[in-house]
Design a protein around this motif. Structure first.
Motif, PDB file in Angstrom:
ATOM      1  N   HIS A 176       1.296  -4.817  35.664  1.00 40.22           N
ATOM      2  CA  HIS A 176       1.906  -6.228  35.665  1.00 40.22           C
ATOM      3  C   HIS A 176       0.556  -6.877  35.062  1.00 40.22           C
ATOM      4  O   HIS A 176       0.814  -7.822  34.302  1.00 40.22           O
ATOM      5  CB  HIS A 176       1.995  -6.607  37.123  1.00 40.22           C
ATOM      6  CG  HIS A 176       3.061  -7.824  37.075  1.00 40.22           C
ATOM      7  ND1 HIS A 176       4.270  -7.945  37.386  1.00 40.22           N
ATOM      8  CD2 HIS A 176       2.668  -9.014  36.823  1.00 40.22           C
ATOM      9  CE1 HIS A 176       4.848  -9.022  37.143  1.00 40.22           C
ATOM     10  NE2 HIS A 176       3.827  -9.882  36.920  1.00 40.22           N
ATOM     11  N   LEU A 177      -0.687  -6.738  35.577  1.00 36.09           N
ATOM     12  CA  LEU A 177      -1.784  -7.593  35.353  1.00 36.09           C
ATOM     13  C   LEU A 177      -2.071  -7.247  33.630  1.00 36.09           C
ATOM     14  O   LEU A 177      -2.439  -8.151  32.810  1.00 36.09           O
ATOM     15  CB  LEU A 177      -2.868  -7.345  36.080  1.00 36.09           C
ATOM     16  CG  LEU A 177      -4.257  -7.804  35.704  1.00 36.09           C
ATOM     17  CD1 LEU A 177      -4.081  -9.586  35.757  1.00 36.09           C
ATOM     18  CD2 LEU A 177      -5.244  -7.666  36.867  1.00 36.09           C
ATOM     19  N   ALA A 180       0.227  -8.978  31.133  1.00 39.94           N
ATOM     20  CA  ALA A 180       0.056 -10.276  31.224  1.00 39.94           C
ATOM     21  C   ALA A 180      -1.109 -10.567  30.196  1.00 39.94           C
ATOM     22  O   ALA A 180      -1.368 -11.510  29.372  1.00 39.94           O
ATOM     23  CB  ALA A 180      -0.476 -10.995  32.808  1.00 39.94           C
ATOM     24  N   GLN A 183      -0.223 -10.072  26.798  1.00 39.16           N
ATOM     25  CA  GLN A 183       0.604 -11.370  26.392  1.00 39.16           C
ATOM     26  C   GLN A 183      -0.539 -12.495  25.895  1.00 39.16           C
ATOM     27  O   GLN A 183      -0.227 -13.018  24.861  1.00 39.16           O
ATOM     28  CB  GLN A 183       1.436 -11.771  27.569  1.00 39.16           C
ATOM     29  CG  GLN A 183       2.743 -12.565  27.050  1.00 39.16           C
ATOM     30  CD  GLN A 183       3.354 -13.008  28.422  1.00 39.16           C
ATOM     31  OE1 GLN A 183       2.991 -13.384  29.320  1.00 39.16           O
ATOM     32  NE2 GLN A 183       4.741 -12.471  28.193  1.00 39.16           N
ATOM     33  N   ARG A 184      -1.389 -12.776  26.601  1.00 42.56           N
ATOM     34  CA  ARG A 184      -2.316 -13.695  26.188  1.00 42.56           C
ATOM     35  C   ARG A 184      -3.062 -13.428  24.901  1.00 42.56           C
ATOM     36  O   ARG A 184      -3.536 -14.187  24.288  1.00 42.56           O
ATOM     37  CB  ARG A 184      -3.484 -13.723  27.632  1.00 42.56           C
ATOM     38  CG  ARG A 184      -3.104 -14.820  28.618  1.00 42.56           C
ATOM     39  CD  ARG A 184      -1.791 -14.837  28.868  1.00 42.56           C
ATOM     40  NE  ARG A 184      -1.278 -16.051  29.793  1.00 42.56           N
ATOM     41  CZ  ARG A 184      -0.171 -15.525  30.700  1.00 42.56           C
ATOM     42  NH1 ARG A 184       0.090 -14.426  30.820  1.00 42.56           N
ATOM     43  NH2 ARG A 184       0.175 -16.573  31.547  1.00 42.56           N
ATOM     44  N   SER A 192      -8.245 -15.073  29.179  1.00 36.04           N
ATOM     45  CA  SER A 192      -7.887 -14.580  30.351  1.00 36.04           C
ATOM     46  C   SER A 192      -9.332 -14.106  31.221  1.00 36.04           C
ATOM     47  O   SER A 192     -10.078 -14.029  30.494  1.00 36.04           O
ATOM     48  CB  SER A 192      -7.241 -13.040  30.323  1.00 36.04           C
ATOM     49  OG  SER A 192      -6.030 -13.172  29.622  1.00 36.04           O
ATOM     50  N   LEU A 199      -4.864 -17.289  31.995  1.00 36.77           N
ATOM     51  CA  LEU A 199      -4.408 -16.108  33.124  1.00 36.77           C
ATOM     52  C   LEU A 199      -5.706 -16.060  33.809  1.00 36.77           C
ATOM     53  O   LEU A 199      -6.809 -15.811  33.350  1.00 36.77           O
ATOM     54  CB  LEU A 199      -3.891 -14.963  32.294  1.00 36.77           C
ATOM     55  CG  LEU A 199      -3.974 -13.719  33.328  1.00 36.77           C
ATOM     56  CD1 LEU A 199      -2.724 -14.001  34.215  1.00 36.77           C
ATOM     57  CD2 LEU A 199      -3.697 -12.357  32.223  1.00 36.77           C
ATOM     58  N   SER A 240       0.142 -21.814  32.908  1.00 35.32           N
ATOM     59  CA  SER A 240      -0.820 -20.662  33.368  1.00 35.32           C
ATOM     60  C   SER A 240      -0.312 -20.050  34.483  1.00 35.32           C
ATOM     61  O   SER A 240       0.471 -20.684  35.060  1.00 35.32           O
ATOM     62  CB  SER A 240      -2.099 -21.125  33.232  1.00 35.32           C
ATOM     63  OG  SER A 240      -2.288 -22.354  34.347  1.00 35.32           O
ATOM     64  N   GLU A 241      -0.884 -18.947  34.759  1.00 35.51           N
ATOM     65  CA  GLU A 241      -0.676 -18.321  36.119  1.00 35.51           C
ATOM     66  C   GLU A 241      -1.665 -17.445  36.575  1.00 35.51           C
ATOM     67  O   GLU A 241      -2.896 -17.067  35.825  1.00 35.51           O
ATOM     68  CB  GLU A 241       0.518 -17.258  35.740  1.00 35.51           C
ATOM     69  CG  GLU A 241       0.406 -15.983  35.038  1.00 35.51           C
ATOM     70  CD  GLU A 241       1.682 -14.933  34.778  1.00 35.51           C
ATOM     71  OE1 GLU A 241       2.596 -15.265  35.792  1.00 35.51           O
ATOM     72  OE2 GLU A 241       1.610 -14.318  34.053  1.00 35.51           O
ATOM     73  N   LEU A 284      -2.722 -14.162  39.112  1.00 32.51           N
ATOM     74  CA  LEU A 284      -1.809 -12.689  39.634  1.00 32.51           C
ATOM     75  C   LEU A 284      -3.133 -12.354  40.558  1.00 32.51           C
ATOM     76  O   LEU A 284      -4.246 -11.972  40.099  1.00 32.51           O
ATOM     77  CB  LEU A 284      -1.789 -11.764  38.430  1.00 32.51           C
ATOM     78  CG  LEU A 284      -0.645 -12.464  37.527  1.00 32.51           C
ATOM     79  CD1 LEU A 284      -0.563 -11.172  35.988  1.00 32.51           C
ATOM     80  CD2 LEU A 284       0.536 -12.603  37.912  1.00 32.51           C
TER      81      LEU A 284
END
Length: 671
Positions: free
Chosen positions: A352-353, A356, A359-360, A367, A499, A538-539, A541
């Motif tokens: 998952h990380l 992500a 994607q960035r 990130s 991120l 933004s997120e 994780l």
């Protein structure tokens, strides 16, 4: 010309002896030395610089035992009565001799035997034009919450402690600057002290202050300055030329004759507590100094310490809130938990990380991977016989630093080459266990060979100026993935960072330290706050094996209020600070039994009604650099009762004959 007459100088010297020392001085009455001046004296077969704390015409010391003072540093204006009272309070509260507090609080070049450095600095300072135009430039318009806070702080009169509670990115720095502008405009010679927890946070804030107040002299005080620089900046503050003083915890003991406002940024940070020598809390001394001078003080944080939050809840501090981010359209990042039991990590990173981060990279955004463990791996081990890389001098492990091909102890700095085979069984297959920032960086380079990766930790920023250079590289957008420890977690405004990945936070959930959960929550909130500050969604994780833990739930909802209230309730039920006051007596000896024996004698040497003295125990890290360590915790629900006991107890302990090295810490943070 009047005939010279002797007077007697009472001088505080940097020594463990809890006394001031009398010296004779012949002088013209018109040139009588002043309290607060420095003097060169002979002490125990050496010459030292001491601080004059009294000038009297009579002394109880027999004439034959008196020595003459060698020189008085008359070219330096005396330290003020308020500064001496601050040093006196710190000495009294932290149970140390006055000389051990006052002298180390001064620049080293003031305490050397010659005045060459002092004379040179004074001459240089007279040539410097001290600009006195407090007009601010480029003042942005504040949002309503910021404006209310800035006016409340800038317009405050008298002792007004204020807790500025603002979410990350809410523009607390801008509130400080606009409040400062009001104080500088109102007070013709007023000075402002701004404290930050770490050296690497000073350059960014220094740049902001210089840009905002180009017509005001700024002095900086922190341990990275050369002795010449520190002397010059300290003198600029002492003479009142520097209107704004920016520094780390040591700046709280600087001489500021016209102090009108104190700002403590990131007030929750444990870095404000000195961990060696005089173990003072700069935040607590700042509050006392503001009370002493009857001036306002502001303590700012997105995650206030429970002590400050408790004071705000009980009405001792005024609370001002900034609930929204300052940049238009900027919102707090979305926080998600990744269950590592379901999404098994590969090389420390869950799928998952990794997705992500990819994607960035495709979107050209930055990130940040946060792991509060430097080095390559915390330990190396032999799977055949169970050998692990323990330090021979400490009860800790040797950390693998692979780029340097070394094993290094982070406590005593012992270094050795990486063994080619197991020292116990000869097995050549010895493996690193766990992950540090170096290993994460290596894994990312294999996963994303095209990405620009930068690691920022204590190892990569050892050279002077290298930390600032690294942060500038990130700000310029020349980095795609940043890997860092707590150095990157607070204060930095990364515009293109969208991120944040948090690795391995679970260890703090099961710490024996009752403050661990408070610190972990603050750390997670602070590092999460680096994301989405420029208005880009933004997120954050968080990789965890315990996604159901209530602490993570509070982080997901950015709910400090509920978390702090629950924690305070727990502390009250368990009778822990801030509902209880503590002191910690530490003892060090070659043998643990010797240290325990001393602490047992210390426990039993005095009656102590109303005071709880716990049994002596070894410290969690028992041995450091071949010295064994033990501790004794003293507690009381009353601060005055604890202080009264400690004062008497210290007199008894100082009379005890022992080869044990011991020290007392009041209000300890680490137990």
């Amino acid at each position: 010309m009047n005939n010279p007459r002797p007077c007697y100088l009472q001088i505080a010297i940097d020594t463990p002896l809890n006394a001031v020392f009398d010296y004779r001085w012949q002088c013209d009455p018109a040139e009588r030395p002043q309290v607060g001046q420095l003097a060169l004296v002979s002490f125990a077969r050496r010459e030292v610089v001491g601080l004059i704390v009294g000038v009297v015409d009579e002394t109880d010391v027999p004439v034959e035992k008196l020595k003459d003072a060698l020189a008085v540093r008359s070219q330096l204006a005396p330290l003020s009565a308020q500064w001496l009272a601050l040093a006196g309070f710190a000495a009294d509260y932290y149970q140390r001799p006055l000389g051990e507090v006052a002298l180390p609080g001064l620049p080293k070049n003031l305490r050397v035997l010659t005045t060459v450095a002092l004379d040179r600095a004074l001459k240089k300072l007279t040539k410097l034009d001290a600009p006195h135009d407090p007009t601010p430039s480029n003042m942005p318009v504040l949002n309503p919450q910021q404006q209310i806070a800035a006016d409340a702080i800038g317009g405050a009169q008298g002792f007004k402690p204020t807790l500025l509670y603002g979410v990350t990115g809410s523009g607390k720095t801008e509130v400080y600057l606009q409040a400062c502008a009001q104080v500088l405009a109102r007070e013709p010679d007023g000075q402002i002290l701004i404290l930050v927890p770490e050296i690497n946070l000073t350059p960014q804030l220094e740049g902001n202050i210089r840009a905002r107040f180009p017509g005001v002299m700024l002095a900086t005080l922190h341990s990275s300055l050369s002795e010449g620089e520190r002397m010059l900046h300290w003198l600029a503050a002492h003479q009142g030329k520097a209107r704004i003083v920016l520094g780390t915890r040591l700046a709280i003991l600087s001489s500021l004759p016209h102090l009108k406002l104190i700002v403590i940024d990131e007030e929750h940070d444990p870095s404000y507590k000195q961990q060696e020598g005089l173990r003072y809390s700069a935040r607590d001394l700042a509050v006392w100094r503001a009370w002493q001078l009857q001036i306002p003080i502001v303590l700012g944080s997105a995650t206030p310490s429970l002590e400050s939050w408790h004071h705000a809840q009980s009405g001792r501090y005024r609370k001002l809130e900034l609930r929204e981010r300052a940049v238009q359209n900027a919102v707090l990042p979305t926080v998600k938990l990744i269950d590592m039991e379901r999404d098994k990590p590969n090389d420390g990173l869950t799928s998952h990380l990794v997705a992500a981060i990819r994607q960035r990279l495709e979107r050209g955004e930055q990130s940040l991977l946060f792991l509060n463990r430097r080095g390559y791996a915390p330990v190396i081990c032999c799977e055949s016989c169970g050998w692990i890389s323990e330090c021979t001098r400490c009860t800790s492990f040797m950390v693998l630093h692979r780029p340097e091909h070394r094993l290094r102890c982070h406590h005593c700095s012992l270094e050795m080459r990486i063994p080619r085979h197991c020292p116990t069984c000869g097995n050549i297959d010895i493996q690193p266990l766990g992950r540090g920032t170096q290993r994460v960086e290596e894994g990312l380079q294999a996963l994303f060979p095209e990405a620009r990766i930068l690691r920022i930790d204590a190892d990569s920023t050892r050279k002077k100026g290298s930390a600032q250079e690294a942060f500038d590289t990130v700000h310029r957008g020349e980095v795609d993935i940043l890997v860092g420890t707590q150095m990157v977690a607070k204060g930095h405004d990364f515009k293109r960072l969208t991120l944040v990945g948090i690795m391995n936070p679970d260890t703090a959930l099961f710490s024996q330290d009752y403050r661990a959960s408070e610190r972990l929550f603050a750390q997670l909130m602070q590092v999460s706050g680096r994301a989405g500050r420029a208005g880009i969604p933004s997120e954050v994780l968080i990789q965890t094996r315990y996604p159901q833990h209530p602490l993570y739930g509070a982080v997901v909802h950015h709910d400090y209020d509920h978390f702090a209230s629950a924690l305070l309730e727990e502390r009250e039920q368990a009778a822990l600070p801030p509902y209880l006051f503590q002191a910690l007596l530490r003892a060090e000896a070659r043998e643990l039994a010797t240290a325990i024996e001393f602490l047992t004698l210390a426990r039993d040497c005095m009656q102590h009604p109303g005071i709880t003295i716990n049994d002596p125990i070894p410290m969690s890290m028992t041995r450091v650099h071949n010295v064994d360590r033990a501790q004794l915790l003293v507690e009381s629900p009353s601060r005055p009762a604890l202080q009264a006991f400690l004062k008497e107890w210290m007199l008894t302990l100082r009379e005890m004959k022992s080869r044990v090295k011991w020290s007392l810490e009041v209000d300890p943070l680490d137990i």
